[in-house]
Write a protein that holds these residues in place. Structure first.
Motif, mmCIF file in Angstrom:
data_model
loop_
_atom_site.group_PDB
_atom_site.id
_atom_site.type_symbol
_atom_site.label_atom_id
_atom_site.label_comp_id
_atom_site.label_asym_id
_atom_site.label_seq_id
_atom_site.Cartn_x
_atom_site.Cartn_y
_atom_site.Cartn_z
ATOM 1 N N LEU A 1 -19.186 16.724 1.735
ATOM 2 C CA LEU A 1 -18.506 16.994 0.463
ATOM 3 C C LEU A 1 -18.818 18.433 0.102
ATOM 4 O O LEU A 1 -19.990 18.809 -0.033
ATOM 5 C CB LEU A 1 -19.033 16.046 -0.626
ATOM 6 C CG LEU A 1 -18.591 16.345 -2.055
ATOM 7 C CD1 LEU A 1 -17.075 16.291 -2.198
ATOM 8 C CD2 LEU A 1 -19.246 15.359 -3.033
ATOM 9 N N ARG A 2 -17.786 19.232 -0.004
ATOM 10 C CA ARG A 2 -18.001 20.655 -0.305
ATOM 11 C C ARG A 2 -17.317 21.010 -1.618
ATOM 12 O O ARG A 2 -16.112 20.840 -1.772
ATOM 13 C CB ARG A 2 -17.431 21.527 0.826
ATOM 14 C CG ARG A 2 -17.593 23.009 0.552
ATOM 15 C CD ARG A 2 -17.267 23.833 1.774
ATOM 16 N NE ARG A 2 -15.841 23.912 2.047
ATOM 17 C CZ ARG A 2 -15.013 24.775 1.452
ATOM 18 N NH1 ARG A 2 -15.475 25.609 0.538
ATOM 19 N NH2 ARG A 2 -13.744 24.796 1.774
ATOM 20 N N PHE A 3 -18.115 21.489 -2.557
ATOM 21 C CA PHE A 3 -17.575 21.875 -3.871
ATOM 22 C C PHE A 3 -17.060 23.301 -3.833
ATOM 23 O O PHE A 3 -17.777 24.210 -3.430
ATOM 24 C CB PHE A 3 -18.670 21.799 -4.940
ATOM 25 C CG PHE A 3 -19.200 20.417 -5.187
ATOM 26 C CD1 PHE A 3 -18.340 19.366 -5.463
ATOM 27 C CD2 PHE A 3 -20.565 20.172 -5.149
ATOM 28 C CE1 PHE A 3 -18.826 18.089 -5.706
ATOM 29 C CE2 PHE A 3 -21.058 18.902 -5.388
ATOM 30 C CZ PHE A 3 -20.197 17.855 -5.664
ATOM 31 N N ARG A 4 -15.828 23.494 -4.264
ATOM 32 C CA ARG A 4 -15.317 24.850 -4.557
ATOM 33 C C ARG A 4 -15.482 25.112 -6.046
ATOM 34 O O ARG A 4 -15.671 26.237 -6.474
ATOM 35 C CB ARG A 4 -13.853 24.986 -4.133
ATOM 36 C CG ARG A 4 -13.725 25.061 -2.620
ATOM 37 C CD ARG A 4 -12.324 24.855 -2.062
ATOM 38 N NE ARG A 4 -11.193 25.180 -2.871
ATOM 39 C CZ ARG A 4 -10.315 26.157 -2.585
ATOM 40 N NH1 ARG A 4 -10.505 26.930 -1.518
ATOM 41 N NH2 ARG A 4 -9.268 26.345 -3.336
ATOM 42 N N VAL A 5 -15.415 24.042 -6.840
ATOM 43 C CA VAL A 5 -15.781 24.112 -8.257
ATOM 44 C C VAL A 5 -17.103 23.368 -8.400
ATOM 45 O O VAL A 5 -17.207 22.205 -8.018
ATOM 46 C CB VAL A 5 -14.711 23.446 -9.147
ATOM 47 C CG1 VAL A 5 -15.215 23.306 -10.582
ATOM 48 C CG2 VAL A 5 -13.419 24.250 -9.123
ATOM 49 N N VAL A 6 -18.106 24.051 -8.931
ATOM 50 C CA VAL A 6 -19.410 23.404 -9.119
ATOM 51 C C VAL A 6 -19.574 22.941 -10.569
ATOM 52 O O VAL A 6 -20.104 21.879 -10.844
ATOM 53 C CB VAL A 6 -20.549 24.357 -8.715
ATOM 54 C CG1 VAL A 6 -21.909 23.714 -8.956
ATOM 55 C CG2 VAL A 6 -20.413 24.752 -7.253
ATOM 56 N N TRP A 7 -19.134 23.761 -11.509
ATOM 57 C CA TRP A 7 -19.145 23.404 -12.936
ATOM 58 C C TRP A 7 -17.732 23.515 -13.470
ATOM 59 O O TRP A 7 -17.103 24.519 -13.187
ATOM 60 C CB TRP A 7 -20.080 24.323 -13.734
ATOM 61 C CG TRP A 7 -21.497 24.351 -13.270
ATOM 62 C CD1 TRP A 7 -22.137 25.408 -12.701
ATOM 63 C CD2 TRP A 7 -22.464 23.296 -13.368
ATOM 64 N NE1 TRP A 7 -23.442 25.072 -12.415
ATOM 65 C CE2 TRP A 7 -23.668 23.787 -12.817
ATOM 66 C CE3 TRP A 7 -22.429 21.978 -13.862
ATOM 67 C CZ2 TRP A 7 -24.823 23.014 -12.741
ATOM 68 C CZ3 TRP A 7 -23.579 21.224 -13.794
ATOM 69 C CH2 TRP A 7 -24.763 21.744 -13.239
ATOM 70 N N PRO A 8 -17.246 22.570 -14.263
ATOM 71 C CA PRO A 8 -17.885 21.320 -14.636
ATOM 72 C C PRO A 8 -18.105 20.468 -13.387
ATOM 73 O O PRO A 8 -17.239 20.426 -12.503
ATOM 74 C CB PRO A 8 -16.892 20.664 -15.603
ATOM 75 C CG PRO A 8 -15.573 21.281 -15.261
ATOM 76 C CD PRO A 8 -15.863 22.665 -14.801
ATOM 77 N N PHE A 9 -19.253 19.791 -13.347
ATOM 78 C CA PHE A 9 -19.641 19.099 -12.138
ATOM 79 C C PHE A 9 -18.683 17.940 -11.852
ATOM 80 O O PHE A 9 -18.519 17.045 -12.687
ATOM 81 C CB PHE A 9 -21.077 18.579 -12.269
ATOM 82 C CG PHE A 9 -21.591 18.016 -10.977
ATOM 83 C CD1 PHE A 9 -21.922 18.858 -9.932
ATOM 84 C CD2 PHE A 9 -21.705 16.649 -10.799
ATOM 85 C CE1 PHE A 9 -22.375 18.348 -8.723
ATOM 86 C CE2 PHE A 9 -22.159 16.136 -9.594
ATOM 87 C CZ PHE A 9 -22.488 16.985 -8.558
#
Lengths: 256, 360, 179
Positions: free
Chosen positions: B292-300
């Protein structure tokens, strides 16, 4: 003015209202459109002034008004940008932005309401508090020499520098008007009485006592220069007034 | 193309017309490239006297309607914090790039880090919300730079591009599109109060110089924009809205990539450690390894964790002591294995493979 | 096939630029993938400077060099720091004017700095001689690609000098491609 924001927060007898009045009078005389004029300020009593003006205004963080104003003016030189600040805001926490705005000579008009004290927080020493003056953080008298803001602005490169007081309403208005007209950074220092936090601790029993002091201790720059040439002494408590410099260094952000 | 240059190119493609910055390794190439390109594109580049002035000038420029950005790294980021809170409070769209290096303090100026991930979320005082993006490649330095401007305008918040030194300084192949999508800030309707929340909690934008005569203050303010500092109800409504306008849209803002959703062992990454995980998956084709790779970290985007229904453990390689692992732990009942990496280098595929093996 | 190329020398030799040019040739003119990294900071100035390129037909996932199979060494200090531990099946191109030691792996001696000074009259193009030799010896990118990438990257007015340097480097490889 924003009538729906009255009453204002300035104490009775405060000089800031007078300085604001002079500023708005000068802006009026320029004939600037309200929608093309932006007032910017930092934090402190003086910096509350833009909140009462019916125009776009940005009430920013402590000391940073000039940096915010730099962004506005450089991004949109068509706007007229006036910065209202105080001695603590401009010369202590914001000192670095002050000298660099002067160095860049950005086309801003900066009016500094210098009450020589931190008024909003209840009367602490500021960089322009006279040596030996009393404040809540200098209960035995300030040991530190004060800044001469005009000398600082000149050394840093401002195109126009002038000092008056809340007593000298006509002269102050004219000086601000000259500052608004001149391209580049204009710095107008307006000494302003603070009966609540400066006056009552420093033998000015009433607001008018300090205004009277401005009147009796003011001495024109021309006279200071003459006395110097004649080798005569200048009284140590003299407040040097008048136009300190007017020049044409290259300026940034000038409206085309 | 270098990651930092791609970031600047993305900003230019997005119509950024103002950059205020201060040199700091490892972000400086962004400022240098903007200094080269912005004046020719009709924009303004200013090297300010410090990072406090940089973000201040960016906020000022944004109020004239300009798309404005700054770029920095740890020490400069810390200096910006007060004015970042001001941008959040005054709902000023702006883009702040942090090419993260090793901290705390001056730390490792030329080495990579990811230890500012909580600072970007919570670094200024008071409650507020922001959006933070994290690129894993030079291509994404470009794409997420564009996305940052769109999100900043759409939600009227500071948006952080939380890169790291490895991606900032990497040179690799990039494909630059002919044009990029732009989502502009919605102007304030005539007759509306300047801080009246629209239906989506985001007020229209009363650009300076367009006749609204708006007062903008960092003080608690009512919908007119007037200071209102002692009324608990006004403060509560304002702060809750500043948070809700972002947090209630977390599904819309969420942007992540899922690999092998049926896997039991799942890596969760953002930024450069993603590359190591991709290498592990590539090198072990027989094994079911989730990513799972986040491009948006916040908002989580916590819902993303639920894409892995069979997950028995989440492995979180980060260049910090577990800043996002800590967030993941709040949202799952399965074990979260922190894989911190220090000193500024990238997790090797081998160490990640052995971390997986240790869990078996 | 993933190739990891490491360049090392001292500051001012154009070690970083060599890596950037090689990566550019691969991406822009061979249509394959490359990532370039380097050591930053004060330790990279004056002392041993280092820069790497990974070249592959497939997208490059892990972007850091693990164990280079091709090395270009242009200083003794660089060799000691980044070249001495080269794996045994690696290929090393050595500027024999400046590097005294020899590795355990296969190597090729190119007197690049001497050639640059004596034959071309400009020491500064030694790195381009090394690039020419590297490409001729390994075929890691096509020769016309490296030529185009060099032309993209060198200052105006120095194009013909640099192309001469590249060709001189190619000529200095005995018997063409090795390995």
């Amino acid at each position: 003015m924003r009538a729906d924001r009255l009453p204002h927060i300035f104490c009775s007898g405060c000089g800031n209202g007078t300085v604001l009045n002079c500023t708005l009078n000068a802006v009026d005389q320029m004939g600037w459109k309200k929608e093309e004029t932006v007032f910017v300020s930092g934090i402190g009593c003086s910096s509350r002034a833009p909140g009462y003006i019916l125009a776009d205004s940005l009430h920013t963080t402590h000391g940073r008004a000039l940096a915010f104003a730099t962004g506005i003016k450089m991004a949109k030189p068509e706007l007229h940008v006036v910065v209202l600040t105080g001695d603590g805001d401009l010369a202590a926490i914001g000192g670095n932005h002050f000298i660099h705005a002067c160095r860049r000579n950005i086309d801003l008009s900066v009016v500094c309401m210098n009450n020589m004290i931190y008024g909003m927080t209840g009367g602490q020493v500021s960089p322009t508090t006279p040596r030996t003056a009393l404040s809540t953080t200098t209960p035995y008298g300030s040991a530190e020499p004060a800044f001469d803001l005009c000398e600082l602005a000149i050394a840093a490169g401002a195109n126009y520098v002038s000092r008056w007081t809340s007593f000298h309403v006509k002269e102050l208005t004219r000086a601000i008007l000259a500052g608004l007209r001149i391209p580049g950074l204009s710095f107008i220092e307006a000494l302003s009485q603070c009966p609540t936090n400066f006056g009552k601790r420093n033998k000015f029993r009433q607001a008018m006592d300090q205004v009277e002091y401005f009147k009796t201790h003011g001495i024109l720059i021309e006279k200071v220069q003459r006395l110097r040439e004649e080798g005569k002494d200048i009284p140590p408590d003299a407040i040097v007034l008048g136009e300190m410099i007017r020049r044409n260094r290259p300026a940034m952000g000038v409206r085309k | 193309m270098q990651g930092n240059v791609a970031c600047a190119e993305g900003a230019l493609a997005a119509g950024c017309s103002f950059f205020g910055g201060y040199p700091i390794t490892p972000s400086t190439e962004i400022a240098e490239h903007m200094a080269l390109k912005l004046p020719k594109a009709g924009g303004v580049f200013l090297q300010m006297e410090d990072e406090i002035g940089s973000i201040a000038a960016v906020i000022g420029a944004s109020w004239t309607g300009a798309r404005a950005m700054t770029a920095t790294s740890g020490p400069g980021f810390s200096l910006m914090m007060e004015n970042i809170g001001f941008a959040a409070m005054t709902e000023t769209p702006c883009v702040i790039v942090n090419v993260q290096r090793g901290g705390p303090s001056t730390g490792q100026p030329t080495m990579s880090g990811q230890a500012d991930m909580l600072q970007c979320r919570f670094g200024s005082h008071g409650d507020y919300s922001i959006i933070a993006l994290s690129p894993e490649s030079v291509q994404e330095m470009y794409e997420l730079s564009v996305m940052a401007f769109n999100l900043a305008d759409r939600f009227r918040v500071p948006v952080f591009l939380m890169a790291d030194e490895i991606i900032g300084h990497l040179r690799e192949r990039i494909e630059i599109p002919d044009s990029v999508q732009r989502v502009e800030r919605r102007p304030l309707n005539q007759g509306d109060l300047p801080f009246h929340p629209g239906e989506d909690l985001v007020p229209g934008f009363p650009r300076f110089g367009s006749g609204f005569k708006v007062h903008v203050t960092g003080l608690t303010h009512d919908e007119r924009g007037y200071p209102c500092t002692t009324n608990p109800k006004v403060h509560e409504e304002l702060v809750k809205r500043l948070v809700e306008k972002v947090e209630s849209k977390r599904h819309e803002i969420a942007d992540y990539r899922v690999t092998n959703p049926d896997a039991e062992r799942v890596f969760v990454t953002y930024g450069s450690p993603s590359r190591s995980v991709e290498q592990v998956i590539h090198d072990n084709p027989g094994e079911e390894i989730g990513h799972l790779r986040f491009r948006v970290v916040w908002p989580f985007p916590e819902d993303a964790l639920r894409e892995f229904k069979d997950a028995k453990a989440f492995f979180v390689p980060e260049q910090n002591l577990g800043q996002i692992a800590r967030e993941i732990e709040r949202h799952t009942s399965v074990p979260v294995i922190r894989l911190p990496r220090f000193g500024g280098s990238l997790h090797t595929p081998e160490e990640l493979t052995s971390a997986l093996g240790a869990f078996k | 096939m993933r190739h990891e190329v490491r360049f090392s020398g001292f500051g001012g030799q154009g070690i970083i630029l060599s890596a950037v040019i090689l990566g550019r040739a691969a991406v822009m003119y061979d249509g394959i993938y490359a990532v370039q990294t380097q050591v930053y900071g004060p330790e990279a100035r004056g002392g041993a400077s280092m820069s790497s390129v990974i070249i592959d037909e497939a997208p490059i996932l892990y972007p850091k060099v693990k164990d280079p199979d091709i090395l270009v060494m242009m200083s003794q200090e660089g060799f000691e720091k980044y070249g001495v531990s080269a794996r045994e099946d690696a290929v090393m191109i050595i500027d024999s004017s400046l590097v005294q030691s020899r590795p355990r792996c296969r190597y090729l001696e190119i007197p690049a700095t001497t050639e640059a000074k004596n034959t071309l009259g400009r020491e500064i193009v030694a790195n381009i001689i090394m690039l020419g030799a590297l490409v001729r010896a390994t075929g890691i990118v096509r020769e016309e690609s490296i030529e185009k990438a060099i032309l993209d990257s060198v200052p105006k007015g120095t194009e013909s000098l640099n192309i001469k340097a590249m060709k001189r480097g190619m000529e200095l490889v005995p018997g063409g491609k090795i390995g």
